[in-house]
Write a protein that holds these residues in place. Sequence first.
Motif, PDB file in Angstrom:
ATOM      1  N   LYS A 228       0.801  -1.226   0.000  1.00 42.95           N
ATOM      2  CA  LYS A 228       0.000   0.000   0.000  1.00 42.95           C
ATOM      3  C   LYS A 228       0.835   1.278   0.000  1.00 42.95           C
ATOM      4  N   ILE A 229       2.172   1.168   0.059  1.00 45.24           N
ATOM      5  CA  ILE A 229       3.026   2.367   0.136  1.00 45.24           C
ATOM      6  C   ILE A 229       3.292   2.941  -1.257  1.00 45.24           C
ATOM      7  N   GLN A 230       3.102   4.233  -1.383  1.00 45.58           N
ATOM      8  CA  GLN A 230       3.488   4.979  -2.584  1.00 45.58           C
ATOM      9  C   GLN A 230       4.627   5.919  -2.199  1.00 45.58           C
ATOM     10  N   LEU A 231       5.776   5.730  -2.807  1.00 41.87           N
ATOM     11  CA  LEU A 231       6.961   6.524  -2.504  1.00 41.87           C
ATOM     12  C   LEU A 231       7.103   7.660  -3.509  1.00 41.87           C
ATOM     13  N   ILE A 232       7.414   8.867  -2.993  1.00 42.82           N
ATOM     14  CA  ILE A 232       7.692  10.026  -3.844  1.00 42.82           C
ATOM     15  C   ILE A 232       9.074  10.557  -3.487  1.00 42.82           C
ATOM     16  N   LEU A 233       9.972  10.580  -4.463  1.00 43.47           N
ATOM     17  CA  LEU A 233      11.309  11.148  -4.284  1.00 43.47           C
ATOM     18  C   LEU A 233      11.344  12.463  -5.053  1.00 43.47           C
ATOM     19  N   ALA A 234      11.304  13.570  -4.336  1.00 47.16           N
ATOM     20  CA  ALA A 234      11.260  14.890  -4.960  1.00 47.16           C
ATOM     21  C   ALA A 234      12.671  15.435  -5.108  1.00 47.16           C
ATOM     22  N   GLY A 235      13.141  15.533  -6.343  1.00 49.08           N
ATOM     23  CA  GLY A 235      14.484  16.044  -6.575  1.00 49.08           C
ATOM     24  C   GLY A 235      14.998  15.652  -7.944  1.00 49.08           C
TER      25      GLY A 235
END
Length: 389
Positions: A228-235
Amino acid sequence: MKILLVIDQFDADNNGTTMTARRLADTLVKHGHEVFVVSTGKPAPNKFVVREIYMLPMARRIIHSQGMVIAHADREVLRQAIGQVDVVHFVMPFYLSAAGLEIARELNVPCTAAFHVQPENITYTLHMGRSRWINKGIYYFFREFFYNYFSHIHCPSEFIARQLRENGYTARLHVISNGVDSDFVYRKLPKPKEYEGKFVILMIGRLSNEKRQDVLIRAVNQSAYREKIQLILAGQGPKYKALKKLGRQLKNPPVIRFFSHEELLDVIAVSDLYVHAADAEIEAISCIEAFSGGLVPVIANSPKSATPQFALCDESLFEAGNSRDLATRIDYWITHEQRRRKMEIVYSEHGKQYSLDACVRQMEDMFETAIEEKRQEQRVLVREERANG
């Protein structure tokens, strides 16, 4: 005051140091000061433009991939700019600043410096980040050829001030946070359709070796809630392709891209948890922005990072580089939703002490002190000349 900022890159909001300098300049202007800039990029009011230094294509690609450029030390431009201000603030310790420092001393213009370039920022890029002696050598080089000529150095955290003291820096160290914009406040938005039913974990930062987004990706894969985890890497940065490839192992492929300021505010508002996995960090303003915006942080407890100072409970820290330990912390905050909601408020309130306006007031105090000391120094010289004349 008429204040000059000397920085290699000022135009693009694609790295923390540039963004910090732009916020400083904007806030100083709002406080009634006249701000000038020497930097690369496009012409603009009160800006003195220098060109980028020539580098071999491979070196240039590495520097650009970090969101940076290195400026050519145009002495004529520097002399013109420095000759019309009350104080000069050098943001980076490279060629442009070194030449500017020499000219400022020649013209008797007071100057201050910031310490934004941690040696590990350089050595991790070269895959030598854990070499104690190389990192100490860079501290020594910066000290002997640049920082030793300043009486006042801005340190964004007590951590980096301590590092400077341990490496023989003798100037007065002003520990002042880079500060957070006033629009980073507790705020929640409904999740967009693509994130509905998912637990969104955010990390903000340059995609480079020392930031350790790889540890976070592995932790998500080891989580009991990986489905259920959605990962967002902003960069953005040189590790984009490697992180994209590593992210393929996750049930929900991570979102990896640069977000504008406005987009970032909305991303924080729809996220559920913030992770800062970096091994090396001078302050991590992005972490402050995230918890000011209402996210509980989980931070790598690294001895080369200032970010652990922001943890308000043990569950907000994990062993640096240990993805299993990070997964345990992530699972804790997913499981204990009620406590997470409560701590979101606590962290957001904690973030108010890092107000950009208050931090810039402290920077103004440093500039005024440097100006007054230079005036006193000139008075002493005049008295001595009269006494000897």
